[in-house]
Scaffold this motif. Structure first.
Motif, mmCIF file in Angstrom:
data_model
loop_
_atom_site.group_PDB
_atom_site.id
_atom_site.type_symbol
_atom_site.label_atom_id
_atom_site.label_comp_id
_atom_site.label_asym_id
_atom_site.label_seq_id
_atom_site.Cartn_x
_atom_site.Cartn_y
_atom_site.Cartn_z
ATOM 1 N N GLU A 44 0.830 -1.205 0.000
ATOM 2 C CA GLU A 44 0.000 0.000 0.000
ATOM 3 C C GLU A 44 0.867 1.258 0.000
ATOM 4 O O GLU A 44 0.591 2.224 -0.728
ATOM 5 C CB GLU A 44 -0.933 0.004 1.217
ATOM 6 C CG GLU A 44 -2.053 -1.030 1.181
ATOM 7 C CD GLU A 44 -1.569 -2.446 1.479
ATOM 8 O OE1 GLU A 44 -0.398 -2.594 1.934
ATOM 9 O OE2 GLU A 44 -2.351 -3.388 1.272
ATOM 10 N N ALA B 10 2.580 1.621 -3.415
ATOM 11 C CA ALA B 10 1.607 2.063 -4.418
ATOM 12 C C ALA B 10 1.338 3.557 -4.288
ATOM 13 O O ALA B 10 1.240 4.275 -5.293
ATOM 14 C CB ALA B 10 0.308 1.271 -4.270
ATOM 15 N N GLN B 11 1.246 4.053 -3.053
ATOM 16 C CA GLN B 11 1.011 5.478 -2.836
ATOM 17 C C GLN B 11 2.192 6.304 -3.337
ATOM 18 O O GLN B 11 2.022 7.332 -3.989
ATOM 19 C CB GLN B 11 0.771 5.755 -1.357
ATOM 20 C CG GLN B 11 0.417 7.207 -1.051
ATOM 21 C CD GLN B 11 0.101 7.424 0.421
ATOM 22 O OE1 GLN B 11 0.373 6.580 1.265
ATOM 23 N NE2 GLN B 11 -0.480 8.562 0.740
ATOM 24 N N MET C 261 -0.203 4.882 -7.906
ATOM 25 C CA MET C 261 -1.035 3.904 -8.603
ATOM 26 C C MET C 261 -1.804 3.080 -7.581
ATOM 27 O O MET C 261 -1.556 3.170 -6.370
ATOM 28 C CB MET C 261 -0.164 2.987 -9.475
ATOM 29 C CG MET C 261 0.860 2.188 -8.703
ATOM 30 S SD MET C 261 1.959 1.209 -9.777
ATOM 31 C CE MET C 261 2.742 2.497 -10.752
ATOM 32 N N SER C 262 -2.743 2.274 -8.056
ATOM 33 C CA SER C 262 -3.529 1.440 -7.162
ATOM 34 C C SER C 262 -2.719 0.232 -6.718
ATOM 35 O O SER C 262 -1.786 -0.203 -7.400
ATOM 36 C CB SER C 262 -4.817 0.970 -7.853
ATOM 37 O OG SER C 262 -4.512 0.042 -8.879
ATOM 38 N N TYR D 162 -2.951 -2.610 -9.290
ATOM 39 C CA TYR D 162 -2.084 -2.477 -10.466
ATOM 40 C C TYR D 162 -0.623 -2.690 -10.100
ATOM 41 O O TYR D 162 0.150 -3.251 -10.878
ATOM 42 C CB TYR D 162 -2.283 -1.113 -11.115
ATOM 43 C CG TYR D 162 -1.582 -1.016 -12.446
ATOM 44 C CD1 TYR D 162 -1.750 -2.014 -13.402
ATOM 45 C CD2 TYR D 162 -0.753 0.053 -12.749
ATOM 46 C CE1 TYR D 162 -1.107 -1.945 -14.622
ATOM 47 C CE2 TYR D 162 -0.106 0.127 -13.977
ATOM 48 C CZ TYR D 162 -0.290 -0.885 -14.912
ATOM 49 O OH TYR D 162 0.362 -0.821 -16.111
ATOM 50 N N SER E 194 -11.833 6.918 -12.494
ATOM 51 C CA SER E 194 -12.253 5.826 -11.622
ATOM 52 C C SER E 194 -13.480 5.134 -12.204
ATOM 53 O O SER E 194 -14.360 5.775 -12.770
ATOM 54 C CB SER E 194 -12.573 6.346 -10.223
ATOM 55 O OG SER E 194 -11.420 6.904 -9.618
ATOM 56 N N GLY F 252 -12.176 -0.461 -11.079
ATOM 57 C CA GLY F 252 -10.858 0.109 -10.810
ATOM 58 C C GLY F 252 -10.558 1.220 -11.800
ATOM 59 O O GLY F 252 -11.406 1.603 -12.618
ATOM 60 N N PRO F 253 -9.325 1.788 -11.757
ATOM 61 C CA PRO F 253 -8.975 2.868 -12.672
ATOM 62 C C PRO F 253 -9.018 2.407 -14.125
ATOM 63 O O PRO F 253 -8.627 1.282 -14.442
ATOM 64 C CB PRO F 253 -7.536 3.229 -12.255
ATOM 65 C CG PRO F 253 -7.396 2.700 -10.876
ATOM 66 C CD PRO F 253 -8.258 1.475 -10.812
#
Length: 228
Positions: free
Chosen positions: A37, A40-41, A45-46, A49, A122, A126-127
């Motif tokens: 997490e 990703a931040q 990105m998510s 992904y 969004s 998901g994106p």
């Protein structure tokens, strides 16, 4: 964010290569004490992904992998292929690409006045990412789309915009990511001024009467430069 239709890197795509990329990414992440997490931040990105990129389970977006390498503090080529040992006998060091951050001013220089990029919105699953041709207008990114189309962001919606240039032969390139909020350009004079600019005509054709402005909250970029 997933870059649809992006080409594969020139590296070997055998199962061992995919495993080694995943191993290097996971090992470096653990060395830094980062969770998926947190990484990703950092990479913008998510988590879903990020997991896909770490495993290279399908075609990957080199620009997104560049952001992972930068977030891990390691050169792009090292993440992709591993470290190259120095040549024996104390010979000259080989030239190799190094991933570096771009300043905000350098990001806008690379964006220029217009071009082709991808806008991320969004969705329930998901994106989702859509290719658009864009204009830069007073430190904002503007694109033109169908009011009923998939890329028609609603006013106030959080969006991301990304564009890049990569040269696989020279192992160089750059990527710029703009995240912020969407606005609709409705002032008739502003619309006329935008429509008159070079690059304003939508490449996709069709009814493209909605102008969407991405007002940046954050602008970041990475560049691969070659060093000896």
């Amino acid at each position: 964010m997933h870059g649809e239709g992006m080409p594969r890197d020139g590296a070997d795509d055998s199962p061992s290569q995919r495993d080694s990329v995943a191993t290097r990414a996971a090992l470096r992440r653990r060395q830094l004490g980062l969770s998926q997490e947190e990484l990703a931040q950092r990479a913008g990105m998510s988590v879903a992904y990020l997991r896909q990129l770490e495993g290279l389970r399908e075609d990957f977006d080199p620009a997104a992998l560049m952001r992972i390498a930068a977030a891990l503090g390691m050169p792009y080529e090292e993440l992709l292929r591993g470290r190259d040992d120095a040549p024996p006998g104390g010979g000259p060091a080989a030239t190799h690409p190094v991933l570096m951050r771009l300043s905000e001013a350098e990001c806008w220089e690379r964006l220029g006045t217009h071009g082709i990029g991808r806008v991320a919105l969004s969705a329930d699953a998901g994106p989702v990412l859509f290719p658009v041709n864009f204009l830069v207008d007073a430190r904002t990114v503007v694109y033109r789309t169908d009011p009923e189309g998939a890329a028609a962001a609603t006013a106030g919606e959080r969006v991301a915009f990304e564009t890049d240039h990569l040269d696989e032969q020279l192992s160089t390139g750059w990527s710029v990511l703009v995240t912020g909020a969407a606005e609709h350009v409705t002032d008739p004079e502003a619309v006329r001024a935008l429509a008159a600019r070079p690059g304003a005509e939508p490449w996709a054709g069709g009814v493209r009467t909605l102008w969407v402005r991405v007002v940046p909250g954050q602008v970041s970029g990475r560049v691969i430069r070659t060093r000896g």
